[in-house]
Design an enzyme around this catalytic site. Structure first.
Site, mmCIF file in Angstrom:
data_model
loop_
_atom_site.group_PDB
_atom_site.id
_atom_site.type_symbol
_atom_site.label_atom_id
_atom_site.label_comp_id
_atom_site.label_asym_id
_atom_site.label_seq_id
_atom_site.Cartn_x
_atom_site.Cartn_y
_atom_site.Cartn_z
ATOM 1 N N TYR A 145 22.449 -52.459 56.001
ATOM 2 C CA TYR A 145 22.748 -53.754 54.949
ATOM 3 C C TYR A 145 21.683 -54.754 55.068
ATOM 4 C CZ TYR A 145 25.222 -57.266 52.504
ATOM 5 O OH TYR A 145 25.573 -58.186 51.465
ATOM 6 N N ASP A 251 14.667 -56.659 59.432
ATOM 7 C CA ASP A 251 15.592 -57.648 58.763
ATOM 8 C C ASP A 251 16.318 -58.109 59.929
ATOM 9 O OD1 ASP A 251 17.893 -58.798 57.750
ATOM 10 O OD2 ASP A 251 18.540 -57.001 56.548
ATOM 11 N N LYS A 280 20.393 -67.220 57.602
ATOM 12 C CA LYS A 280 21.640 -67.476 58.586
ATOM 13 C C LYS A 280 21.325 -68.463 59.422
ATOM 14 C CE LYS A 280 23.952 -62.999 57.796
ATOM 15 N NZ LYS A 280 25.254 -63.233 56.875
HETATM 16 C C1 LIG Z 1 21.246 -58.009 58.139
HETATM 17 C C2 LIG Z 1 21.507 -58.612 56.975
HETATM 18 N N1 LIG Z 1 20.444 -58.767 56.059
HETATM 19 C C3 LIG Z 1 20.883 -59.365 55.002
HETATM 20 C C4 LIG Z 1 21.912 -60.116 54.752
HETATM 21 C C5 LIG Z 1 22.286 -60.844 53.344
HETATM 22 O O1 LIG Z 1 22.059 -62.151 53.546
HETATM 23 P P1 LIG Z 1 22.528 -62.969 52.429
HETATM 24 O O2 LIG Z 1 24.259 -62.697 52.328
HETATM 25 O O3 LIG Z 1 22.311 -64.452 53.083
HETATM 26 O O4 LIG Z 1 21.964 -62.649 51.026
HETATM 27 C C6 LIG Z 1 22.904 -59.981 55.627
HETATM 28 C C7 LIG Z 1 24.319 -60.666 55.400
HETATM 29 O O5 LIG Z 1 25.100 -60.676 56.174
HETATM 30 C C8 LIG Z 1 22.801 -59.101 56.790
HETATM 31 O O6 LIG Z 1 23.529 -59.252 57.869
#
Ligand SMILES: Cc1ncc(COP(=O)(O)O)c(C=O)c1O
Length: 451
Positions: A145, A251, A280
């Protein structure tokens, strides 16, 4: 004002079926302090999911609020395109210092999805600038994700989330999820020889020259079900991408900034990517901000006189916002002042010890922990690992029961998890794990298990 009524009249919540609240009250939070959230009636709840995995040092940490308040009196916002400001400059320098040497250039944005999207676009454009335009495909993991934009959904391995948008998504390659509890290659943690990477090796042999980059979440596939995999997997992915000249995108939107027990999860494997995507916890969870940190090699391929068509045409209105950058500087100050990694030497093993007894419940298939993150996967049958179906909604019942216990558990499918702030104390771990145990040990809460 009747907040319940007005909310239901005007607000559409993310990742939420509003029908569920037709005849039920929403939880309306009035204030927060440390690990606690307080509703309008004053009832307290442990924020065991760190408010969607971002709160790091507890809510409203005075050092961070102090940084933001001071900045607010000076400069609220200014465009960051050829105009700069001290908080963004200082933060970029700090992020480069915190990350491994090849990472030396910081591009700011607002959220995790955009941090990843930027890495994809930079990678693609880099290959055009350097004479390899055929490198235009990306590789990602099943159950990965990376966000909710079209680009990141195209690399998302979550059919439940993304299938409705299939017509919009671009072509990419997907390799198996390294889910050790349900190993796609029928190995277990002891016998594992990284067989699940064989499809990647085959893909690289066949299509290596067409691949721009590989993206993955280091060590924990978060939204995919808190699936954890060993550092040796990450090490091998790094070696394979290097061998085939493919960019590697980490990521660390969810795993970054200490949550796993190290500043970045990639440190467990002692590897470094071409793009590191952060959000985050970057601001300690207080304000929205993201960063894509990359190498000088990538940066230099975009550098050239006007008219060379090398500019990176990407930016957001609030890129590098001074208040968010100040919150991030405040959060990094807390790291210096409070030395959370020293404290976690004690709290992390304690948390893992407190989670072990969950294994004894007949409906618990797997308990997995890394740093301040622990997941409990519920099953219908321990031996066969049979899953509860989507329609059984075990998670929903657990969520409602957890509220009664003064906890916010927000299971993902059949996986209940704690994603705790790195500031969590021993006493708080006791309280949280004991309340969680009360919720999970009652068969009535597990779909009336065994009936
Ligand atoms: C690993 C990862 N990448 C990207 C995202 C997306 O981040 P955002 O919700 O700030 O767009 C998340 C969100 O939970 C995530 O857990």
């Amino acid at each position: 004002m009747d907040l319940q009524h007005t909310d239901k009249n005007y607000l559409w919540h993310p990742y939420t079926q509003m029908y569920d609240y037709q005849s039920r009250d929403l939880l309306i939070i009035d204030r927060a302090e440390g690990l606690m959230l307080y509703d309008e009636k004053g009832k307290s709840y442990f924020d065991t999911i760190s408010s969607w995995w971002c709160i790091l040092h507890g809510h409203n940490h005075p050092t961070i609020t102090g940084y933001v308040k001071k900045q607010l009196d000076r400069l609220d916002h200014v465009i960051l395109a050829g105009i700069s400001h001290e908080p963004a400059i200082r933060l970029a320098e700090k992020l480069v210092t915190l990350t491994p040497t090849p990472l030396s250039k910081v591009f700011f944005s607002d959220n995790g999805s955009t941090a990843n999207e930027i890495a994809l676009k930079m990678s693609l454009q880099h290959w055009r600038h350097t004479g390899q335009p055929s490198r235009k495909y990306f590789v990602s993991l099943e159950r990965g994700y990376h966000g909710d934009t079209i680009g990141t959904m195209s690399l998302g391995g979550m059919p439940d989330f993304h299938k409705e948008f299939a017509d919009l998504l671009f072509t990419s390659f997907t390799i198996p999820s390294p889910h050790c509890y349900r190993c796609p290659m029928e190995q277990n943690r002891k016998t594992c020889n990284l067989e699940c990477l064989q499809p990647f090796e085959v893909l690289l042999e066949e299509k290596g020259k067409e691949i721009a980059a590989m993206i993955l979440e280091p060590l924990i596939q978060g939204a995919g079900g808190i699936r954890m995999y060993p550092p040796k997997y990450l090490k091998k992915v790094a070696a394979l991408t290097k061998e085939h000249g493919i960019h590697l995108i980490f990521d660390e939107v969810a795993t970054g900034f200490g949550r796993t027990g190290k500043m970045f999860a990639m440190e467990y494997a002692d590897v470094s990517p071409d793009f590191l995507c952060l959000s985050k916890g970057l601001t300690g969870g207080m304000l929205p901000m993201a960063a894509t940190v990359t190498t000088d090699e990538i940066y230099q391929s975009f550098y050239g006189p006007y008219g060379d068509n090398k500019t990176f045409y990407h930016g957001h209105t609030f890129t590098g916002n001074p208040l968010s950058a100040s919150a991030a500087l405040g959060s990094l100050k807390v790291f210096e002042e409070e030395q959370p990694f020293a404290r976690m030497q004690e709290t992390v093993p304690y948390l893992h010890k407190k989670m072990a007894p969950f294994n004894n419940l007949p409906w618990v298939g797997d308990v997995r922990c890394l740093g301040m993150i622990c997941a409990v996967e519920l099953v219908k049958d321990k031996k066969t690992k049979e899953e509860f179906s989507f329609e059984e909604r075990v998670g929903w019942k657990i969520y409602l029961e957890s509220l009664k216990e003064g906890l916010i558990l927000r299971p993902m499918g059949n996986t209940v998890y704690l994603w705790l702030p790195i500031s969590t104390t021993i006493a708080e771990i006791d309280e949280i794990t004991e309340r969680t145990y009360r919720v999970l040990s009652d068969p009535a809460n597990i779909n009336g298990w065994g009936k």
